[in-house]
Design an enzyme around this catalytic site. Structure first.
Site, PDB file in Angstrom:
ATOM      1  N   LYS A 326      -0.943  -1.519  -6.607  1.00  9.01           N
ATOM      2  CA  LYS A 326      -1.354  -0.794  -5.297  1.00  9.01           C
ATOM      3  C   LYS A 326      -2.156   0.334  -5.475  1.00  9.01           C
ATOM      4  O   LYS A 326      -3.250   0.525  -4.905  1.00  9.01           O
ATOM      5  CB  LYS A 326      -0.085  -0.308  -4.782  1.00  9.01           C
ATOM      6  CG  LYS A 326      -0.112   0.441  -3.195  1.00  9.01           C
ATOM      7  CD  LYS A 326       1.180  -0.030  -2.572  1.00  9.01           C
ATOM      8  CE  LYS A 326       2.193   0.755  -2.725  1.00  9.01           C
ATOM      9  NZ  LYS A 326       2.315   2.082  -2.335  1.00  9.01           N
ATOM     10  N   SER A 327      -1.943   1.261  -6.488  1.00 10.26           N
ATOM     11  CA  SER A 327      -2.766   2.424  -6.587  1.00 10.26           C
ATOM     12  C   SER A 327      -4.286   2.288  -6.910  1.00 10.26           C
ATOM     13  O   SER A 327      -5.141   3.013  -6.298  1.00 10.26           O
ATOM     14  CB  SER A 327      -2.153   3.384  -7.794  1.00 10.26           C
ATOM     15  OG  SER A 327      -0.885   3.716  -7.563  1.00 10.26           O
ATOM     16  N   ARG A 331      -7.885   2.577  -4.578  1.00  9.48           N
ATOM     17  CA  ARG A 331      -8.946   3.532  -5.178  1.00  9.48           C
ATOM     18  C   ARG A 331     -10.114   2.489  -5.283  1.00  9.48           C
ATOM     19  O   ARG A 331     -11.167   2.949  -4.859  1.00  9.48           O
ATOM     20  CB  ARG A 331      -8.502   3.975  -6.518  1.00  9.48           C
ATOM     21  CG  ARG A 331      -7.608   5.176  -6.474  1.00  9.48           C
ATOM     22  CD  ARG A 331      -6.831   5.435  -7.756  1.00  9.48           C
ATOM     23  NE  ARG A 331      -6.035   6.548  -7.878  1.00  9.48           N
ATOM     24  CZ  ARG A 331      -4.803   6.666  -7.178  1.00  9.48           C
ATOM     25  NH1 ARG A 331      -4.366   5.746  -6.546  1.00  9.48           N
ATOM     26  NH2 ARG A 331      -4.277   7.855  -7.594  1.00  9.48           N
ATOM     27  N   GLY A 399       1.438   6.956   2.059  1.00 12.35           N
ATOM     28  CA  GLY A 399       0.996   8.101   1.624  1.00 12.35           C
ATOM     29  C   GLY A 399      -0.147   8.104   0.687  1.00 12.35           C
ATOM     30  O   GLY A 399      -0.746   9.284   0.902  1.00 12.35           O
ATOM     31  N   ARG A 427       6.582  12.563   6.033  1.00 10.16           N
ATOM     32  CA  ARG A 427       6.351  12.905   4.619  1.00 10.16           C
ATOM     33  C   ARG A 427       5.410  14.325   4.682  1.00 10.16           C
ATOM     34  O   ARG A 427       4.477  14.449   5.326  1.00 10.16           O
ATOM     35  CB  ARG A 427       5.739  11.836   4.064  1.00 10.16           C
ATOM     36  CG  ARG A 427       6.480  10.667   3.759  1.00 10.16           C
ATOM     37  CD  ARG A 427       6.318   9.383   2.921  1.00 10.16           C
ATOM     38  NE  ARG A 427       6.030   9.747   1.519  1.00 10.16           N
ATOM     39  CZ  ARG A 427       5.640   9.074   0.845  1.00 10.16           C
ATOM     40  NH1 ARG A 427       4.935   7.889   1.117  1.00 10.16           N
ATOM     41  NH2 ARG A 427       5.376   9.439  -0.424  1.00 10.16           N
ATOM     42  N   SER A 473       2.158  15.195  -9.159  1.00  4.71           N
ATOM     43  CA  SER A 473       1.541  14.285  -8.115  1.00  4.71           C
ATOM     44  C   SER A 473       0.325  13.834  -8.315  1.00  4.71           C
ATOM     45  O   SER A 473      -0.827  14.545  -8.171  1.00  4.71           O
ATOM     46  CB  SER A 473       1.638  14.934  -6.780  1.00  4.71           C
ATOM     47  OG  SER A 473       0.990  14.156  -5.826  1.00  4.71           O
ATOM     48  N   ASP A 622       7.980   5.549  -9.422  1.00 10.35           N
ATOM     49  CA  ASP A 622       8.274   4.544  -8.261  1.00 10.35           C
ATOM     50  C   ASP A 622       9.302   3.641  -8.731  1.00 10.35           C
ATOM     51  O   ASP A 622       9.914   2.619  -8.034  1.00 10.35           O
ATOM     52  CB  ASP A 622       7.067   3.846  -7.991  1.00 10.35           C
ATOM     53  CG  ASP A 622       5.893   4.548  -7.217  1.00 10.35           C
ATOM     54  OD1 ASP A 622       6.620   5.616  -6.590  1.00 10.35           O
ATOM     55  OD2 ASP A 622       4.582   4.491  -6.995  1.00 10.35           O
ATOM     56  N   LYS A 649       9.853  10.514  -1.065  1.00 11.09           N
ATOM     57  CA  LYS A 649       8.924   9.001  -1.046  1.00 11.09           C
ATOM     58  C   LYS A 649       9.058   8.608   0.310  1.00 11.09           C
ATOM     59  O   LYS A 649       9.199   9.214   1.368  1.00 11.09           O
ATOM     60  CB  LYS A 649       9.584   8.387  -2.057  1.00 11.09           C
ATOM     61  CG  LYS A 649       8.988   8.847  -3.535  1.00 11.09           C
ATOM     62  CD  LYS A 649       7.390   9.060  -3.899  1.00 11.09           C
ATOM     63  CE  LYS A 649       7.483   9.512  -5.203  1.00 11.09           C
ATOM     64  NZ  LYS A 649       6.015   9.889  -5.288  1.00 11.09           N
ATOM     65  N   ARG A 702      10.644  -0.324  -1.662  1.00  9.79           N
ATOM     66  CA  ARG A 702      11.288  -0.396  -3.008  1.00  9.79           C
ATOM     67  C   ARG A 702      12.919  -0.324  -2.923  1.00  9.79           C
ATOM     68  O   ARG A 702      13.536  -0.753  -3.711  1.00  9.79           O
ATOM     69  CB  ARG A 702      10.784   0.921  -3.928  1.00  9.79           C
ATOM     70  CG  ARG A 702       9.062   0.789  -4.026  1.00  9.79           C
ATOM     71  CD  ARG A 702       8.552   1.445  -5.328  1.00  9.79           C
ATOM     72  NE  ARG A 702       7.029   1.567  -4.985  1.00  9.79           N
ATOM     73  CZ  ARG A 702       6.245   0.837  -5.224  1.00  9.79           C
ATOM     74  NH1 ARG A 702       6.458  -0.597  -5.769  1.00  9.79           N
ATOM     75  NH2 ARG A 702       5.061   0.791  -5.126  1.00  9.79           N
TER      76      ARG A 702
HETATM   77  C1  S3P Z   1       0.494   7.176  -6.462  1.00  5.37           C
HETATM   78  C2  S3P Z   1       1.177   8.319  -6.894  1.00  5.37           C
HETATM   79  C3  S3P Z   1       2.523   8.700  -6.738  1.00  5.37           C
HETATM   80  C4  S3P Z   1       3.437   7.125  -6.394  1.00  5.37           C
HETATM   81  C5  S3P Z   1       2.602   6.396  -5.393  1.00  5.37           C
HETATM   82  C6  S3P Z   1       1.219   6.077  -5.478  1.00  5.37           C
HETATM   83  C7  S3P Z   1      -0.843   7.064  -6.502  1.00  5.37           C
HETATM   84  O1  S3P Z   1       2.951   9.529  -5.668  1.00  5.37           O
HETATM   85  O2  S3P Z   1       4.793   7.682  -6.076  1.00  5.37           O
HETATM   86  O3  S3P Z   1       3.454   4.944  -5.064  1.00  5.37           O
HETATM   87  O4  S3P Z   1      -1.212   5.872  -6.288  1.00  5.37           O
HETATM   88  O5  S3P Z   1      -1.521   8.218  -6.753  1.00  5.37           O
HETATM   89  P1  S3P Z   1       2.808  11.097  -6.102  1.00  5.37           P
HETATM   90  O6  S3P Z   1       1.569  11.320  -6.248  1.00  5.37           O
HETATM   91  O7  S3P Z   1       3.301  11.573  -4.759  1.00  5.37           O
HETATM   92  O8  S3P Z   1       3.806  11.366  -7.109  1.00  5.37           O
END
Ligand code: S3P
Length: 748
Positions: A326-327, A331, A399, A427, A473, A622, A649, A702
């Site tokens: 996902k991350s 990006r 988020g 959030r 974060s 996560d 979260k 999750r």
């Molecule tokens: C993420 C960072 C994390 C993670 C989220 C994805 C990201 O959050 O919990 O699922 O893609 O940068 P935080 O930056 O709030 O820790």
């Protein structure tokens, strides 16, 4: 018995809409008496015979005397004449409403009769419902169920009158919306009047051709679908087109402009731009389908999906490829969009969160093809090519989208607003807004707690800063780095602990120089990104559920292929190993700048409780909900500390997991920054650990997937509610668990 809402309701006109509303009033016992006046004696006779009215009158004056609700359910153009006739016979307490599809002209008609001092009881309305048939016989008691009814209260309208009408329409099970008169007419011009005009126009264009017979005979689905509404009543539409003239002319102008653009793209054979327009329209239409269906993307609280898992011994075996990270998927779209040239992405996660990011960039004018089987092609617009979105960007549950885009949008020339669903709207967003303000951004969050919506004012000149991240974060780090791309000078960050570094790695892959020196990350503003190919690895966060499932199930043997094992993400592997899991990392290799491997995990030994190492917390952030399930099955106590971030979260994951574990018979104690779980496992004993029960996931994907794994060791049925969000990160979850041997029944 309580009093009915009205004593006497008088309908002036009793066609489809009027007679349907009369049926609702009777069914719901909302009035002592219903009467009507229409020009047709037959309608009155029929209505009486159907039991809809007590009396019918040819003269409206006779109908309205003593009525506390008068409903004008006749053609809009007749409004003024009728109001003139009945005005002397209405009291101050009479509510007068109508059901016409245009509202400005109804108000004009009322003003022509009453002058500027309109009666407090006058509240125009518009039920958006219809049917092919008309007349008193066609009416249906359920015509308005789940349909919108727009009321357009005026400054003169009394709250008492508006409230009673809201009650009336809610009794018809309609969704009632209050809207300004001009807004109503503008919205309807676009959503109803323009499409009707276009349908009449297309049919006329084809019908007036000499070969029209052939065209109609061979007309395929497209013509049939598009032209259906041209079979509507010409008198009615004639009246509507004149009644809402101003707004319709504006909508027609907009249509002509858009059509001319498309025409030009075809003439110029501008394939990329044409794909951009068509792709955007297709995505917008799908997005709109989501909205209409109230799917999670739009509003989670209204959707109810649940998982049911039955008890019984289960196997858990097989080789699986879980969906893309996902991350990394987020990006790839963001960086591809602002790069020069084309970026091709494979393995893209077609989950709702990453799709929200994709949609946001389409809304900002980026031409994006796909996703199709995980493939996406992004035609980058460069650092200064994003366009102002026409309306607020909707981030759904995500988020990551909102925090990263806060940085990017703060640096643009245009203003923008981001909104999200019920979970995202709770959030914290100040954690990113504060450092961005220090860079010179004009960014605003909402309410005392600094939550979405988030608004950015464009045209600010950002200045690079150094920022000491107060929390671990990756989202905040990445948001600041993204703003730094447009800022003057150097932007640098120190992080308290290493967090996922996908932004840094991917920026480098796009040719941007990012320095990492210990816990300090920095870049210089003013550079550019060059489009590249991105291979998204499988998401270790999704693989984690299968890893835990295998670790707690006797005889299991699961291999997860090509999983991303970026060292900033592998906390779950380390923690499971420390708990004694039989886990091996095989076939390590590099793909698209990220390390990947196959992870094999077998159920050969009982896990043991541990004090989870705090340095692994950001690296497994996560995965804790799944690890808590593992801890419940371990022998002895598991303690987690230093993980307060879990409370902010998609849900408060410490509390929500503790509640669910307790429901399933596990003794645990939540703390401010972690949890203590009394593991129920005994070495060599693979019997059930959980009692089963009903789990509230709080619409957190999750949480839902973690408790699903408890289904491998349960003595009673597990029902998990609010599971629709699983689609945000792992759309194939139940398909894969079913293949592995854990059957999850999904119900809506
Ligand atoms: C993420 C960072 C994390 C993670 C989220 C994805 C990201 O959050 O919990 O699922 O893609 O940068 P935080 O930056 O709030 O820790």
């Amino acid at each position: 018995m309580s009093q009915p809402l009205f004593k006497k309701v008088a309908f002036i006109g009793l066609g489809l809409i009027g007679s349907s509303l009369a049926r609702v009033i009777i069914a719901e016992k909302l009035a002592d008496q219903i009467v009507a006046s229409t020009r047709s004696q037959k309608t009155l006779d029929d209505a009486k015979a159907l039991g809809l009215i007590k009396e019918g009158y040819s003269n409206p004056i006779d109908a309205v005397q003593g009525a506390d609700l008068v409903v004008l359910a006749l053609p809009v153009r007749a409004t003024q004449k009728i109001l003139e006739t009945i005005k002397p016979y209405l009291s101050d307490q009479t509510i007068i409403t109508d059901v016409g599809s245009t509202k400005g002209n109804v108000v004009e008609a009322a003003k022509a009769v009453y002058g500027e001092n309109l009666p407090a009881g006058f509240v125009p309305g518009h039920p958006i419902a219809g049917a092919e048939h008309t007349g008193v016989h066609a009416g249906k008691v359920d015509l308005f169920v789940h349909h919108k009814v727009i009321l357009t209260p005026l400054p003169s309208s009394g709250d008492w009158a508006v409230n009673k009408l809201i009650q009336l329409w809610q009794a018809a099970k309609a969704d009632v919306i209050c809207m300004d008169v001009d807004k109503h007419d503008e919205v309807l011009a676009h959503t109803s009047h323009l499409p009707h005009l276009m349908a009449f126009n297309l049919v006329e264009q084809l019908a007036s051709r000499e070969d029209n017979f052939d065209i109609f005979r061979y007309a395929a689905g497209g013509f049939r679908d598009f032209s259906r509404i041209a079979a509507s009543d010409p008198h009615m539409w004639h009246d509507i087109f004149f009644a809402n003239k101003k707004a319709i002319l504006k909508a027609v102008d907009g249509f002509e402009k858009q059509l001319a653009t498309l025409r030009q793209l075809i003439e110029d054979e501008n394939s990329q731009a044409l794909m951009g327009v068509l792709g955007h329209a297709q995505a917008a239409r799908q997005h709109f389908n989501h909205m209409l269906a109230n799917k999670p993307l739009m509003e989670k609280n209204k959707v109810t999906q649940q998982f049911t898992i039955l008890p019984g011994a289960k196997t858990f075996q097989g080789k699986f490829t879980v969906p893309g990270d996902k991350s990394v998927s987020h990006r790839s779209i963001m960086f591809g969009a602002i790069a020069e040239g084309t970026t091709r992405v494979t393995g893209f996660l077609e989950g709702e969160d990453a799709l929200a990011t994709l949609q946001a960039f389409r809304d900002m004018g980026v031409s994006i093809e796909g996703p199709k089987n995980g493939e996406v092609t992004i035609h980058g617009v460069g650092m200064h090519g994003l366009k102002a979105p026409a309306s607020a960007l909707y981030m759904g549950n995500s988020g990551t989208s909102m925090r990263l885009l806060s940085g990017m949008l703060s640096a643009q020339k245009f203003d923008s607003v981001m909104t999200g669903d019920a979970s995202l709207s709770k959030r914290p967003m100040e954690r990113i807004a504060q450092p961005l303000r220090a860079m010179g951004a004009q960014i605003q969050t909402t309410g005392e707690r600094g939550t979405p919506p988030v608004s950015m004012m464009g045209g600010q000149n950002l200045q690079g800063i150094h920022y000491d991240l107060p929390m671990a974060s990756a989202q905040v780090k990445s948001g600041i780095l993204l703003a730094g791309l447009w800022a003057k000078g150097e932007t640098s960050i120190t992080e308290p602990e290493p967090t996922r570094d996908h932004s840094e790695r991917m920026l480098r892959a796009f040719g941007y120089d990012v320095k990492t020196e210990g816990n300090r990350i920095s870049l210089q503003g003013g550079g550019k990104l060059i489009g590249t190919d991105i291979q998204v690895p499988s998401d270790i966060s999704s693989a984690a559920f299968f890893m835990v499932g295998a670790a707690i199930t006797e005889g299991s043997d699961i291999t997860l292929e090509a999983v991303g094992i970026n060292p900033t993400r592998t906390g779950v592997i380390e923690i499971l190993k420390q708990m004694g899991a039989d886990l091996t990392v095989e076939n390590e290799r590099i793909a698209g700048g990220e390390p990947i491997a196959d992870i094999r995990i077998k159920g050969t030994r009982t896990l043991k409780g541990i004090h989870m190492p705090e340095d692994q917390v950001p690296l497994a952030i996560d995965e804790f909900p799944a690890l808590f399930i593992a801890a419940a099955c371990a022998e002895g106590q598991t303690i987690l500390t230093g993980a307060a971030e879990l409370r902010v979260k998609e849900s408060d994951r410490i509390q929500v997991m503790a509640d669910g574990l307790k429901t399933m018979g596990i003794d645990c104690t939540p703390t401010d920054d972690g949890i203590v779980i009394e593991g129920q496992g005994k070495a060599g004993d693979w019997s059930a650990i959980f009692t089963g029960g009903e789990i509230e996931s709080h619409h957190d994907h999750r949480i839902a997937m973690s408790f699903s794994m408890a289904g491998l060791r349960t003595s009673g049925a597990i029902k998990i509610v609010g599971t629709e969000t699983v689609a945000t990160s792992f759309p194939t979850f139940t398909e894969l668990t079913n293949q592995a041997g854990l059957t999850i029944q999904v119900s809506e």
